[in-house]
Design a protein around this motif. Structure first.
Motif, PDB file in Angstrom:
ATOM      1  N   ILE A 151      13.421  13.117   0.540  1.00 25.42           N
ATOM      2  CA  ILE A 151      13.022  11.910   1.277  1.00 25.42           C
ATOM      3  C   ILE A 151      13.544  10.637   0.619  1.00 25.42           C
ATOM      4  O   ILE A 151      13.253   9.538   1.070  1.00 25.42           O
ATOM      5  N   SER A 152      14.316  10.788  -0.447  1.00 23.26           N
ATOM      6  CA  SER A 152      14.809   9.652  -1.213  1.00 23.26           C
ATOM      7  C   SER A 152      16.304   9.479  -1.023  1.00 23.26           C
ATOM      8  O   SER A 152      17.008  10.399  -0.625  1.00 23.26           O
ATOM      9  N   LYS A 155       0.826  -1.209   0.000  1.00 23.93           N
ATOM     10  CA  LYS A 155       0.000   0.000   0.000  1.00 23.93           C
ATOM     11  C   LYS A 155       0.858   1.255   0.000  1.00 23.93           C
ATOM     12  O   LYS A 155       0.554   2.227  -0.689  1.00 23.93           O
ATOM     13  N   VAL A 156       1.941   1.245   0.743  1.00 28.43           N
ATOM     14  CA  VAL A 156       2.845   2.398   0.782  1.00 28.43           C
ATOM     15  C   VAL A 156       3.438   2.634  -0.608  1.00 28.43           C
ATOM     16  O   VAL A 156       3.497   3.769  -1.091  1.00 28.43           O
ATOM     17  N   LYS A 157       3.841   1.569  -1.289  1.00 29.63           N
ATOM     18  CA  LYS A 157       4.397   1.702  -2.634  1.00 29.63           C
ATOM     19  C   LYS A 157       3.355   2.270  -3.601  1.00 29.63           C
ATOM     20  O   LYS A 157       3.678   3.140  -4.425  1.00 29.63           O
ATOM     21  N   ALA A 158       2.123   1.795  -3.504  1.00 27.56           N
ATOM     22  CA  ALA A 158       1.062   2.298  -4.385  1.00 27.56           C
ATOM     23  C   ALA A 158       0.803   3.787  -4.135  1.00 27.56           C
ATOM     24  O   ALA A 158       0.629   4.565  -5.078  1.00 27.56           O
ATOM     25  N   VAL A 159       0.798   4.193  -2.876  1.00 24.69           N
ATOM     26  CA  VAL A 159       0.597   5.610  -2.559  1.00 24.69           C
ATOM     27  C   VAL A 159       1.764   6.443  -3.087  1.00 24.69           C
ATOM     28  O   VAL A 159       1.562   7.522  -3.658  1.00 24.69           O
ATOM     29  N   TYR A 160       2.980   5.962  -2.918  1.00 30.92           N
ATOM     30  CA  TYR A 160       4.136   6.653  -3.500  1.00 30.92           C
ATOM     31  C   TYR A 160       3.928   6.845  -5.004  1.00 30.92           C
ATOM     32  O   TYR A 160       4.145   7.933  -5.543  1.00 30.92           O
ATOM     33  N   SER A 215      14.947  -0.853   7.340  1.00 27.81           N
ATOM     34  CA  SER A 215      14.503  -0.679   8.730  1.00 27.81           C
ATOM     35  C   SER A 215      12.984  -0.574   8.829  1.00 27.81           C
ATOM     36  O   SER A 215      12.454   0.259   9.554  1.00 27.81           O
ATOM     37  N   GLY A 216      12.286  -1.398   8.060  1.00 29.19           N
ATOM     38  CA  GLY A 216      10.835  -1.431   8.121  1.00 29.19           C
ATOM     39  C   GLY A 216      10.142  -0.286   7.389  1.00 29.19           C
ATOM     40  O   GLY A 216       8.934  -0.124   7.496  1.00 29.19           O
ATOM     41  N   ARG A 217      10.878   0.506   6.638  1.00 30.09           N
ATOM     42  CA  ARG A 217      10.315   1.633   5.892  1.00 30.09           C
ATOM     43  C   ARG A 217      10.597   1.449   4.404  1.00 30.09           C
ATOM     44  O   ARG A 217      11.593   0.852   4.029  1.00 30.09           O
ATOM     45  N   ILE A 218       9.729   2.009   3.582  1.00 30.14           N
ATOM     46  CA  ILE A 218       9.942   2.013   2.136  1.00 30.14           C
ATOM     47  C   ILE A 218      10.633   3.325   1.778  1.00 30.14           C
ATOM     48  O   ILE A 218      10.148   4.407   2.104  1.00 30.14           O
ATOM     49  N   VAL A 219      11.778   3.204   1.119  1.00 28.75           N
ATOM     50  CA  VAL A 219      12.560   4.376   0.728  1.00 28.75           C
ATOM     51  C   VAL A 219      12.692   4.385  -0.792  1.00 28.75           C
ATOM     52  O   VAL A 219      13.162   3.409  -1.377  1.00 28.75           O
ATOM     53  N   PRO A 220      12.288   5.480  -1.454  1.00 28.93           N
ATOM     54  CA  PRO A 220      12.549   5.565  -2.892  1.00 28.93           C
ATOM     55  C   PRO A 220      14.043   5.805  -3.126  1.00 28.93           C
ATOM     56  O   PRO A 220      14.648   6.659  -2.481  1.00 28.93           O
ATOM     57  N   VAL A 221      14.615   5.036  -4.024  1.00 23.09           N
ATOM     58  CA  VAL A 221      15.995   5.229  -4.438  1.00 23.09           C
ATOM     59  C   VAL A 221      15.915   5.778  -5.858  1.00 23.09           C
ATOM     60  O   VAL A 221      15.345   5.141  -6.738  1.00 23.09           O
ATOM     61  N   ILE A 222      16.454   6.971  -6.063  1.00 21.83           N
ATOM     62  CA  ILE A 222      16.323   7.645  -7.355  1.00 21.83           C
ATOM     63  C   ILE A 222      17.689   7.742  -8.029  1.00 21.83           C
ATOM     64  O   ILE A 222      18.635   8.267  -7.453  1.00 21.83           O
ATOM     65  N   ASN A 223      17.756   7.244  -9.248  1.00 23.00           N
ATOM     66  CA  ASN A 223      18.962   7.373 -10.056  1.00 23.00           C
ATOM     67  C   ASN A 223      18.830   8.691 -10.820  1.00 23.00           C
ATOM     68  O   ASN A 223      18.081   8.786 -11.803  1.00 23.00           O
ATOM     69  N   ILE A 224      19.530   9.712 -10.343  1.00 24.17           N
ATOM     70  CA  ILE A 224      19.376  11.043 -10.923  1.00 24.17           C
ATOM     71  C   ILE A 224      19.954  11.131 -12.341  1.00 24.17           C
ATOM     72  O   ILE A 224      19.487  11.948 -13.142  1.00 24.17           O
ATOM     73  N   SER A 244      12.374  19.031  -5.341  1.00 20.73           N
ATOM     74  CA  SER A 244      13.228  18.818  -4.173  1.00 20.73           C
ATOM     75  C   SER A 244      12.508  18.093  -3.033  1.00 20.73           C
ATOM     76  O   SER A 244      13.138  17.372  -2.273  1.00 20.73           O
ATOM     77  N   GLN A 245      11.193  18.258  -2.904  1.00 17.53           N
ATOM     78  CA  GLN A 245      10.460  17.589  -1.822  1.00 17.53           C
ATOM     79  C   GLN A 245      10.585  16.068  -1.927  1.00 17.53           C
ATOM     80  O   GLN A 245      10.697  15.390  -0.914  1.00 17.53           O
ATOM     81  N   LEU A 246      10.560  15.538  -3.129  1.00 19.90           N
ATOM     82  CA  LEU A 246      10.720  14.094  -3.316  1.00 19.90           C
ATOM     83  C   LEU A 246      12.189  13.702  -3.167  1.00 19.90           C
ATOM     84  O   LEU A 246      12.505  12.683  -2.559  1.00 19.90           O
ATOM     85  N   LEU A 247      13.073  14.514  -3.678  1.00 22.42           N
ATOM     86  CA  LEU A 247      14.505  14.205  -3.580  1.00 22.42           C
ATOM     87  C   LEU A 247      14.968  14.153  -2.130  1.00 22.42           C
ATOM     88  O   LEU A 247      15.804  13.324  -1.773  1.00 22.42           O
TER      89      LEU A 247
END
Length: 166
Positions: free
Chosen positions: A155-156, A13-18, A129-138, A150-153
């Motif tokens: 938290i990633s 669900k977290v991934k879908a919301v992301y 650590s139990g959290r979903i983290v977006p990893v972004i290849n810039i 920047s708001q997304l960057l």
């Protein structure tokens, strides 16, 4: 109403919301000509089922967002964002015998396939650590001329070349 701090959500669900929220923090080079934003998925999973439900009548910057199930990479031309389930991405690469090309101006690519962002992918969901983290290849985002706010960057986790697992 008060929020209950003890509420937890499944990783799917977290991934879908992301995925739904990504369009608020991404600008496509040709966005002013969009009549709709096509969210495409390859494969089926709990993430894709949740995403399909969340996108019903969804809009971003007054542009309708449409959910599309696609079966092959030839259909990527109709997509602005594509989510690959790990199984679909692995299957594509195994069928072709090499990594598929996801280079196309204006295409945002997302998966929770291990090492997706280290290769051709733009965004990889990683559990830490139990959290979903977006990893972004810039570098891959820049190659496809995608601008990420920047708001997304912030938290990633950002990567720009192949790295270790950290």
């Amino acid at each position: 109403m008060t929020a209950n701090a003890g509420i937890t959500f499944s990783a799917d669900k977290v991934k879908a919301v992301y995925l739904v929220r990504f369009a608020n923090f991404i600008h496509w080079p040709q966005e002013e000509s969009f009549s709709q934003i096509n969210y495409c998925v390859m494969g089926e999973s709990k993430v894709t089922y949740t995403l399909k439900t969340l996108l019903v009548e969804h809009q971003v910057r007054n542009i309708s967002v449409v959910y599309r199930q696609i079966e092959n990479v030839q259909n990527l031309s109709q997509c602005q964002l594509v989510y690959f389930t790990p199984e679909a991405y692995s299957h594509l690469n195994n069928d072709r015998g090499s990594t598929i090309s996801l280079d196309r101006v204006g295409l945002v690519t997302v998966s929770d396939q291990y090492a997706f962002a280290k290769t051709e992918g733009m965004v990889e969901f990683r559990e830490k650590s139990g959290r979903i983290v977006p990893v972004i290849n810039i570098d891959n985002a820049a190659k496809n001329r995608i601008t990420i706010r920047s708001q997304l960057l912030r938290i990633s986790k950002l990567i720009s070349e192949p790295q270790g697992d950290e």
